[in-house]
Design a protein around this motif. Structure first.
Motif, PDB file in Angstrom:
ATOM      1  N   GLN A 123       0.811  -1.219   0.000  1.00 18.98           N
ATOM      2  CA  GLN A 123       0.000   0.000   0.000  1.00 18.98           C
ATOM      3  C   GLN A 123       0.846   1.271   0.000  1.00 18.98           C
ATOM      4  N   TYR A 124       2.133   1.151   0.378  1.00 18.99           N
ATOM      5  CA  TYR A 124       2.992   2.328   0.484  1.00 18.99           C
ATOM      6  C   TYR A 124       3.847   2.503  -0.770  1.00 18.99           C
ATOM      7  N   ASP A 125       4.132   3.783  -1.068  1.00 22.35           N
ATOM      8  CA  ASP A 125       4.956   4.110  -2.220  1.00 22.35           C
ATOM      9  C   ASP A 125       6.418   4.314  -1.854  1.00 22.35           C
ATOM     10  N   ALA A 126       6.686   4.648  -0.572  1.00 22.93           N
ATOM     11  CA  ALA A 126       8.070   4.914  -0.163  1.00 22.93           C
ATOM     12  C   ALA A 126       8.172   4.888   1.356  1.00 22.93           C
ATOM     13  N   LEU A 127       9.403   4.780   1.827  1.00 20.80           N
ATOM     14  CA  LEU A 127       9.725   4.786   3.257  1.00 20.80           C
ATOM     15  C   LEU A 127      10.659   5.945   3.558  1.00 20.80           C
ATOM     16  N   LEU A 128      10.434   6.625   4.686  1.00 23.92           N
ATOM     17  CA  LEU A 128      11.324   7.683   5.164  1.00 23.92           C
ATOM     18  C   LEU A 128      11.724   7.397   6.603  1.00 23.92           C
ATOM     19  N   ILE A 129      13.020   7.482   6.902  1.00 23.20           N
ATOM     20  CA  ILE A 129      13.527   7.363   8.266  1.00 23.20           C
ATOM     21  C   ILE A 129      14.091   8.714   8.658  1.00 23.20           C
ATOM     22  N   VAL A 130      13.483   9.340   9.665  1.00 25.86           N
ATOM     23  CA  VAL A 130      13.862  10.689  10.096  1.00 25.86           C
ATOM     24  C   VAL A 130      15.052  10.613  11.047  1.00 25.86           C
ATOM     25  N   GLY A 131      15.949  11.610  10.946  1.00 28.76           N
ATOM     26  CA  GLY A 131      17.167  11.608  11.750  1.00 28.76           C
ATOM     27  C   GLY A 131      17.072  12.368  13.050  1.00 28.76           C
ATOM     28  N   GLY A 132      18.239  12.719  13.582  1.00 31.00           N
ATOM     29  CA  GLY A 132      18.370  13.239  14.936  1.00 31.00           C
ATOM     30  C   GLY A 132      19.172  12.231  15.737  1.00 31.00           C
ATOM     31  N   SER A 133      19.456  12.524  16.995  1.00 29.20           N
ATOM     32  CA  SER A 133      20.236  11.583  17.806  1.00 29.20           C
ATOM     33  C   SER A 133      19.407  10.410  18.300  1.00 29.20           C
ATOM     34  N   GLY A 134      18.092  10.578  18.379  1.00 27.23           N
ATOM     35  CA  GLY A 134      17.237   9.511  18.888  1.00 27.23           C
ATOM     36  C   GLY A 134      17.393   8.178  18.186  1.00 27.23           C
ATOM     37  N   PRO A 135      17.495   8.148  16.856  1.00 24.54           N
ATOM     38  CA  PRO A 135      17.630   6.862  16.170  1.00 24.54           C
ATOM     39  C   PRO A 135      18.795   6.015  16.659  1.00 24.54           C
ATOM     40  N   ILE A 136      19.844   6.653  17.184  1.00 26.65           N
ATOM     41  CA  ILE A 136      20.973   5.897  17.726  1.00 26.65           C
ATOM     42  C   ILE A 136      20.497   4.894  18.767  1.00 26.65           C
ATOM     43  N   ILE A 159      13.519   4.281  -0.676  1.00 22.37           N
ATOM     44  CA  ILE A 159      13.805   4.334   0.758  1.00 22.37           C
ATOM     45  C   ILE A 159      14.652   5.569   1.024  1.00 22.37           C
ATOM     46  N   ALA A 160      14.114   6.497   1.817  1.00 22.94           N
ATOM     47  CA  ALA A 160      14.829   7.730   2.142  1.00 22.94           C
ATOM     48  C   ALA A 160      15.218   7.725   3.611  1.00 22.94           C
ATOM     49  N   ALA A 161      16.367   8.317   3.910  1.00 24.45           N
ATOM     50  CA  ALA A 161      16.831   8.392   5.292  1.00 24.45           C
ATOM     51  C   ALA A 161      17.672   9.644   5.462  1.00 24.45           C
ATOM     52  N   GLU A 162      17.628  10.206   6.676  1.00 23.22           N
ATOM     53  CA  GLU A 162      18.348  11.440   6.969  1.00 23.22           C
ATOM     54  C   GLU A 162      19.286  11.244   8.158  1.00 23.22           C
ATOM     55  N   CYS A 163      20.456  11.860   8.071  1.00 22.58           N
ATOM     56  CA  CYS A 163      21.372  11.978   9.204  1.00 22.58           C
ATOM     57  C   CYS A 163      21.649  10.603   9.824  1.00 22.58           C
ATOM     58  N   TYR A 164      21.438  10.457  11.137  1.00 23.25           N
ATOM     59  CA  TYR A 164      21.709   9.181  11.782  1.00 23.25           C
ATOM     60  C   TYR A 164      20.722   8.097  11.381  1.00 23.25           C
ATOM     61  N   GLY A 165      19.613   8.467  10.751  1.00 20.41           N
ATOM     62  CA  GLY A 165      18.699   7.463  10.236  1.00 20.41           C
ATOM     63  C   GLY A 165      19.314   6.636   9.127  1.00 20.41           C
ATOM     64  N   VAL A 166      20.327   7.197   8.442  1.00 19.71           N
ATOM     65  CA  VAL A 166      20.971   6.470   7.344  1.00 19.71           C
ATOM     66  C   VAL A 166      21.696   5.225   7.872  1.00 19.71           C
ATOM     67  N   THR A 167      22.077   5.235   9.135  1.00 17.62           N
ATOM     68  CA  THR A 167      22.758   4.072   9.711  1.00 17.62           C
ATOM     69  C   THR A 167      21.909   2.817   9.597  1.00 17.62           C
ATOM     70  N   CYS A 168      20.587   2.986   9.692  1.00 15.73           N
ATOM     71  CA  CYS A 168      19.691   1.835   9.589  1.00 15.73           C
ATOM     72  C   CYS A 168      19.883   1.114   8.263  1.00 15.73           C
ATOM     73  N   LEU A 169      20.181   1.856   7.205  1.00 16.16           N
ATOM     74  CA  LEU A 169      20.388   1.242   5.894  1.00 16.16           C
ATOM     75  C   LEU A 169      21.652   0.392   5.884  1.00 16.16           C
ATOM     76  N   ALA A 170      22.692   0.875   6.569  1.00 17.75           N
ATOM     77  CA  ALA A 170      23.955   0.135   6.615  1.00 17.75           C
ATOM     78  C   ALA A 170      23.790  -1.208   7.314  1.00 17.75           C
ATOM     79  N   PHE A 171      22.893  -1.258   8.307  1.00 17.93           N
ATOM     80  CA  PHE A 171      22.734  -2.472   9.101  1.00 17.93           C
ATOM     81  C   PHE A 171      21.568  -3.348   8.645  1.00 17.93           C
ATOM     82  N   ALA A 172      20.817  -2.925   7.653  1.00 14.86           N
ATOM     83  CA  ALA A 172      19.708  -3.739   7.137  1.00 14.86           C
ATOM     84  C   ALA A 172      20.289  -4.808   6.219  1.00 14.86           C
ATOM     85  N   ARG A 173      20.284  -6.047   6.685  1.00 14.97           N
ATOM     86  CA  ARG A 173      20.963  -7.125   5.967  1.00 14.97           C
ATOM     87  C   ARG A 173      20.141  -8.406   6.014  1.00 14.97           C
TER      88      ARG A 173
END
Length: 275
Positions: A123-136, A159-173
């Motif tokens: 049902q979704y067209d895209a994903l966004l992960i918002v940044g900040g220090s909280g995602p850590i 799949i879009a990600a900002e700041c520290y949210g981009v780390t999630c992409l590195a660890f998605a395996r």
């Protein structure tokens, strides 16, 4: 109507990193659904509402009076927009321990549940992960977040990600291959020069970690190797990279551009930008 799923930390998101894309999605007529790890209403990091806050690495204020007001309006308890986010811990299954007594049966049940979630994501067209220090704290090493990312990835959705949210992409395996999905891709994210020496904090905690617990630049450089690349673009005001299906933004100033490029990916077929 296009739908965007937006993941937010419960330990503090940076206000503009939500407001920028959100305003862009609203202008495009998109529906935006929000999700948090345990269903708590997300809260903006206090400095992201303070126009007098001077970012130490940049040596200047990073929150305008206008942006502070926008974040405050979004944060107002009377504003229901961020109420009742999707609960990731209920939507996605928990991964079994390898030492579980009935590991094979539990793993089969886990994979069946993931397949059901995959159908939900259509049902979704895209994903966004918002940044900040909280995602850590609650997104970066959250396997439910990883499984959600993998679901969008397998469907070929942006799949879009900002700041520290981009780390999630590195660890998605994938659990079998163990290779990052951004291997061989081009991304940006919080650069080494932007790291605090002191003051990395989180909503709901008095903990001051000092500097961040890891240099994101190094993680992204390693995860994209050998054929991809991390682009810090230090010294440039904007750093947003599109290497489909990924749209990544470095930090606060890149928030609006991140949202705009995601819209261009969806509406104009943009597949490469910024490198």
């Amino acid at each position: 109507m296009r739908k965007i799923l937006t993941i937010l930390s419960e330990y503090g998101y940076w206000g503009e990193e939500l407001v920028g894309p959100l305003e862009t999605f609203d202008a495009a007529g998109y529906q935006v659904d929000f999700a948090t790890p345990t269903g708590k209403r997300p809260v903006a990091l206090p400095p992201s509402l303070d126009p007098t806050f001077v970012d130490p690495p940049l040596g200047r204020a990073v929150v305008s009076e206008e942006m502070a007001e926008k974040v405050k309006r979004l944060e107002d308890p009377k504003n229901p927009r961020l109420d009742n986010p999707i609960i990731l811990s209920e939507w996605l299954p928990d991964r079994p321990y390898w030492s579980a007594e009935k590991f094979l049966r539990e793993m089969e049940a886990y994979n069946n549940a993931i397949d059901e979630v995959q159908q939900d994501l259509v049902q979704y067209d895209a994903l966004l992960i918002v940044g900040g220090s909280g995602p850590i704290v609650d997104l970066v090493n959250n396997h439910r977040v990883h499984d959600l990312i993998l679901g969008f990835y397998k469907l070929g959705k942006p799949i879009a990600a900002e700041c520290y949210g981009v780390t999630c992409l590195a660890f998605a395996r994938d659990l079998v291959e163990r290779k990052s999905i951004i291997r061989g891709k081009h991304v940006t994210g919080h650069c080494k020069e932007y790291d605090y020496l002191d003051g990395t904090g989180f909503v709901g905690s008095d903990l001051n970690m000092g500097p961040p617990p890891y240099p994101l630049e190094y993680i992204l450089s390693d995860a994209t190797a050998p054929d991809g690349e991390y682009h810090g673009n230090f010294g440039r005001e904007i750093s947003v990279i599109v290497d489909y299906p990924f749209i990544t933004g470095r930090s606060t100033a890149d928030s609006y551009t991140t949202g705009q490029k995601l819209v261009e990916v969806l509406e104009k077929g943009l597949r490469r930008y910024g490198w």
